[in-house]
Write a protein that holds these residues in place. Structure first.
Motif, short mmCIF file in Angstrom:
data_model
loop_
_atom_site.label_atom_id
_atom_site.label_comp_id
_atom_site.label_asym_id
_atom_site.label_seq_id
_atom_site.Cartn_x
_atom_site.Cartn_y
_atom_site.Cartn_z
N VAL A 272 66.80 -16.07 95.93
CA VAL A 272 66.25 -16.84 94.81
C VAL A 272 64.73 -16.69 94.77
CG1 VAL A 272 68.10 -18.53 94.78
CG2 VAL A 272 66.08 -18.93 96.22
N ARG A 273 64.19 -16.90 93.57
CA ARG A 273 62.75 -16.86 93.40
C ARG A 273 62.09 -18.03 94.12
NH1 ARG A 273 62.27 -15.71 86.87
NH2 ARG A 273 63.07 -13.56 86.90
N VAL A 274 60.94 -17.75 94.72
CA VAL A 274 60.20 -18.77 95.46
C VAL A 274 58.89 -19.13 94.76
CG1 VAL A 274 59.08 -19.29 97.67
CG2 VAL A 274 61.22 -17.99 97.63
N LEU A 275 58.24 -18.15 94.14
CA LEU A 275 56.93 -18.34 93.54
C LEU A 275 56.71 -17.25 92.50
CD1 LEU A 275 54.15 -19.93 93.81
CD2 LEU A 275 53.44 -18.08 95.35
N SER A 276 55.98 -17.57 91.45
CA SER A 276 55.61 -16.60 90.43
C SER A 276 54.11 -16.37 90.44
CB SER A 276 56.06 -17.07 89.04
OG SER A 276 57.47 -17.19 88.99
N GLY A 277 53.69 -15.23 89.93
CA GLY A 277 52.27 -14.92 89.85
C GLY A 277 51.71 -14.14 91.01
N VAL A 278 52.61 -13.69 91.94
CA VAL A 278 52.15 -12.88 93.06
C VAL A 278 51.96 -11.44 92.60
CG1 VAL A 278 53.25 -14.33 94.80
CG2 VAL A 278 54.53 -12.41 93.81
N SER A 279 51.33 -10.66 93.47
CA SER A 279 51.11 -9.25 93.17
C SER A 279 52.23 -8.41 93.78
CB SER A 279 49.75 -8.81 93.72
OG SER A 279 49.45 -7.49 93.36
N ASN A 280 52.19 -7.10 93.52
CA ASN A 280 53.16 -6.20 94.14
C ASN A 280 52.91 -6.07 95.63
OD1 ASN A 280 53.07 -5.61 91.25
ND2 ASN A 280 54.47 -3.94 91.70
N GLU A 281 51.68 -6.35 96.04
CA GLU A 281 51.32 -6.38 97.46
C GLU A 281 50.53 -7.65 97.71
OE1 GLU A 281 49.09 -2.88 98.40
OE2 GLU A 281 50.56 -1.52 97.49
N PHE A 282 50.81 -8.32 98.84
CA PHE A 282 50.07 -9.52 99.20
C PHE A 282 50.21 -9.70 100.71
CE2 PHE A 282 54.29 -10.68 97.59
CZ PHE A 282 54.82 -11.45 98.62
N SER A 283 49.93 -10.87 101.23
CA SER A 283 50.08 -11.10 102.67
C SER A 283 50.49 -12.54 102.92
CB SER A 283 48.77 -10.81 103.41
OG SER A 283 47.73 -11.66 102.95
N VAL A 284 51.18 -12.74 104.04
CA VAL A 284 51.49 -14.08 104.53
C VAL A 284 51.10 -14.11 106.01
CG1 VAL A 284 53.24 -15.85 104.91
CG2 VAL A 284 53.39 -14.36 102.90
N SER A 285 50.29 -15.07 106.39
CA SER A 285 49.84 -15.17 107.77
C SER A 285 49.96 -16.62 108.24
CB SER A 285 48.39 -14.69 107.92
OG SER A 285 47.53 -15.40 107.04
N LYS A 286 50.01 -16.81 109.56
CA LYS A 286 50.14 -18.15 110.12
C LYS A 286 48.83 -18.58 110.74
CE LYS A 286 53.04 -21.06 113.04
NZ LYS A 286 54.17 -21.13 114.01
N ARG A 287 48.44 -19.83 110.46
CA ARG A 287 47.27 -20.43 111.08
C ARG A 287 47.62 -21.85 111.49
NH1 ARG A 287 41.79 -19.91 111.58
NH2 ARG A 287 40.64 -21.88 111.68
N GLY A 288 47.77 -22.08 112.80
CA GLY A 288 48.19 -23.38 113.27
C GLY A 288 49.57 -23.73 112.73
N ASN A 289 49.66 -24.86 112.06
CA ASN A 289 50.94 -25.29 111.48
C ASN A 289 51.12 -24.83 110.04
OD1 ASN A 289 51.83 -26.75 113.79
ND2 ASN A 289 50.46 -28.44 113.24
N PHE A 290 50.17 -24.01 109.56
CA PHE A 290 50.19 -23.62 108.15
C PHE A 290 50.46 -22.12 107.99
CE2 PHE A 290 47.83 -27.51 108.27
CZ PHE A 290 48.15 -28.16 107.08
N TYR A 291 51.03 -21.81 106.83
CA TYR A 291 51.26 -20.42 106.44
C TYR A 291 50.44 -20.17 105.18
CZ TYR A 291 55.00 -20.71 109.81
OH TYR A 291 55.69 -20.89 110.98
N ILE A 292 49.63 -19.12 105.22
CA ILE A 292 48.72 -18.80 104.13
C ILE A 292 49.23 -17.58 103.39
CG2 ILE A 292 46.37 -18.19 103.49
CD1 ILE A 292 45.46 -19.46 106.15
N LEU A 293 49.58 -17.74 102.14
CA LEU A 293 49.92 -16.62 101.27
C LEU A 293 48.66 -16.27 100.49
CD1 LEU A 293 53.10 -16.16 99.11
CD2 LEU A 293 50.86 -15.53 98.23
N LEU A 294 48.21 -15.03 100.61
CA LEU A 294 47.02 -14.56 99.89
C LEU A 294 47.42 -13.43 98.97
CD1 LEU A 294 43.46 -14.09 101.21
CD2 LEU A 294 44.55 -12.17 100.03
N THR A 295 47.03 -13.54 97.72
CA THR A 295 47.44 -12.56 96.72
C THR A 295 46.41 -12.45 95.62
OG1 THR A 295 49.23 -11.94 95.18
CG2 THR A 295 48.71 -14.28 95.36
N GLN A 296 46.39 -11.32 94.95
CA GLN A 296 45.63 -11.21 93.70
C GLN A 296 46.48 -11.86 92.61
OE1 GLN A 296 43.06 -8.31 93.76
NE2 GLN A 296 42.24 -8.52 91.71
N ASP A 297 45.88 -12.75 91.88
CA ASP A 297 46.61 -13.46 90.83
C ASP A 297 47.09 -12.48 89.77
OD1 ASP A 297 47.41 -15.90 89.33
OD2 ASP A 297 45.92 -15.14 87.92
#
Length: 391
Positions: A272-297
């Motif tokens: 299923v879809r989780v989020l819209s507006g991401v790019s064809n390439e992006f990243s997901v990284s973990k910092r402490g208890n958080f997960y950071i998704l970084l993408t070009q809008d």
């Protein structure tokens, strides 16, 4: 030129959208909902991003000083992974090789050289900072690491990961049917020995029944490798999907995040879809208890925004969208210039800084050496920035 058409088609749906390119305004955080609180921890905060000058200069020096036909002078995608021996491998998609003369890429010997154009390569950076290019073929006739199965097909790179002592990288195959007609066909997985990065050990098919481009980002967490994918529907938007595999070998059994909120199906059809507006390439990284998704809008065509989202889980939901950087190259002095496919690099990120890259390209369709990407080598190269982070 085919190269320029390929890149334009990756990021836009028609040349008419060029009218939406605009000069980048000053960077500022966008309005967003309250940040999540994860296990009692407050969300990380981001400082003012700035160019990573030393790394940008390293790629500029390497790209400009080449004297061999098979040396890198520019490329896009720009993923990276750290090898066990300390080397860093940068994975690229469409790549310009060859010589550089007076800041230009020559098309032919008569222009002072020639410019091969394989669709995927590596640049390997040693612990001392020295760079070399890995490709298929020979020095005299360099080819892609994964040559296309037909002249009208290409393999473009996705994220990279280590499985023990081997490098694994998904690639997306596309069928180039015309200047603005690029059709995704399937995902494959290439495995490389770190002792020979010029040729994959094997290439195997990955799930592809849903037209989801898997491998946009990879993340190891909690005994799993999470595989993030993008569904690119053109004007109907781009959407995030998530799968995972136990351990670190992407050849294992994939399970998909379904409407139940769990990874409880081995059928890609259940994803299923989780989020819209991401790019064809992006990243997901973990910092402490958080997960950071970084993408070009990608909610707006040719957007200059590099955005972050936060989650308490690698499976989302991803919220608290913030703009952490606006790419200054888009439209600046040249309305054809645009940027795309930003992602963070875990291989270089530290406790208080995230290293981010993005790609720069031109929609110029001029044939020959007066095309932007031939007359100015600096355009078609990655840009790296430092994004301060705390908390």
């Amino acid at each position: 030129m085919r190269s320029l058409s390929l890149h334009a088609a990756r990021t836009t749906v028609a040349s008419a959208l060029l009218a939406t390119v605009f000069l980048a305004p000053p960077a500022s955080a966008s309005a967003a909902a309250a940040a999540p609180v994860c296990n009692g921890s407050t969300a990380p905060t981001f400082g003012t991003a700035s160019p990573y000058t030393s790394l940008n200069n390293a790629f500029t020096t390497y790209g400009n000083s080449n004297a061999r036909l098979d040396d890198w002078t520019g490329a896009d995608s720009t993923y990276s992974v750290k090898l066990p021996d300390g080397r860093t491998v940068f994975g690229f998609s469409d790549t310009f090789l060859g010589e550089v003369n007076d800041g230009r890429r020559p098309l032919t010997i008569a222009d002072g050289g020639t410019t091969p154009f394989p669709n995927n390569t590596f640049v390997v950076r040693s612990t001392s900072g020295a760079m070399t290019t890995a490709h298929g073929g020979t020095v005299a006739n360099p080819t892609a690491l994964l040559p296309p199965r037909a002249p009208s097909h290409v393999y473009w790179a996705a994220d990279m990961t280590m499985n023990g002592g081997e490098l694994q990288q998904p690639y997306r195959e596309y069928w180039i049917r015309g200047a603005w007609d690029v059709k995704f066909t399937k995902n494959v997985l290439a495995r490389f020995s770190t002792s020979n990065l010029n040729q994959p050990v094997s290439v195997t098919d990955l799930p592809s029944s849903r037209q989801i481009m898997w491998g946009s980002a990879l993340l190891k967490d909690g005994g799993y490798t999470y595989i993030y994918g993008t569904e690119d529907l053109g004007t109907a938007g781009k959407h995030l999907y998530i799968a995972r595999v136990s351990g670190t070998d992407l050849r294992g059994t994939w399970t998909y995040l379904t409407s139940s909120g769990d990874f409880d199906s081995t059928s890609e059809a259940a994803a299923v879809r989780v989020l819209s507006g991401v790019s064809n390439e992006f990243s997901v990284s973990k910092r402490g208890n958080f997960y950071i998704l970084l993408t070009q809008d990608t909610k707006d065509a040719f957007s200059t925004e590099i955005d972050t989202y936060l989650s308490c889980s690698p499976a989302g939901p991803f919220t608290d969208e913030k703009t952490v950087y606006r790419t200054p190259e888009t439209g600046a002095g040249n309305p054809n210039i645009y940027t795309y496919n930003a992602h963070a690099h875990a291989s270089m990120t530290t406790s208080n800084n995230i290293v981010v890259s993005y790609n720069v390209n031109s929609l110029d369709t001029t044939e020959g050496t007066e095309n932007d990407n031939y007359k100015n080598v600096s355009i078609y190269r990655p840009r790296f920035i430092n994004l301060p982070v705390s908390g």
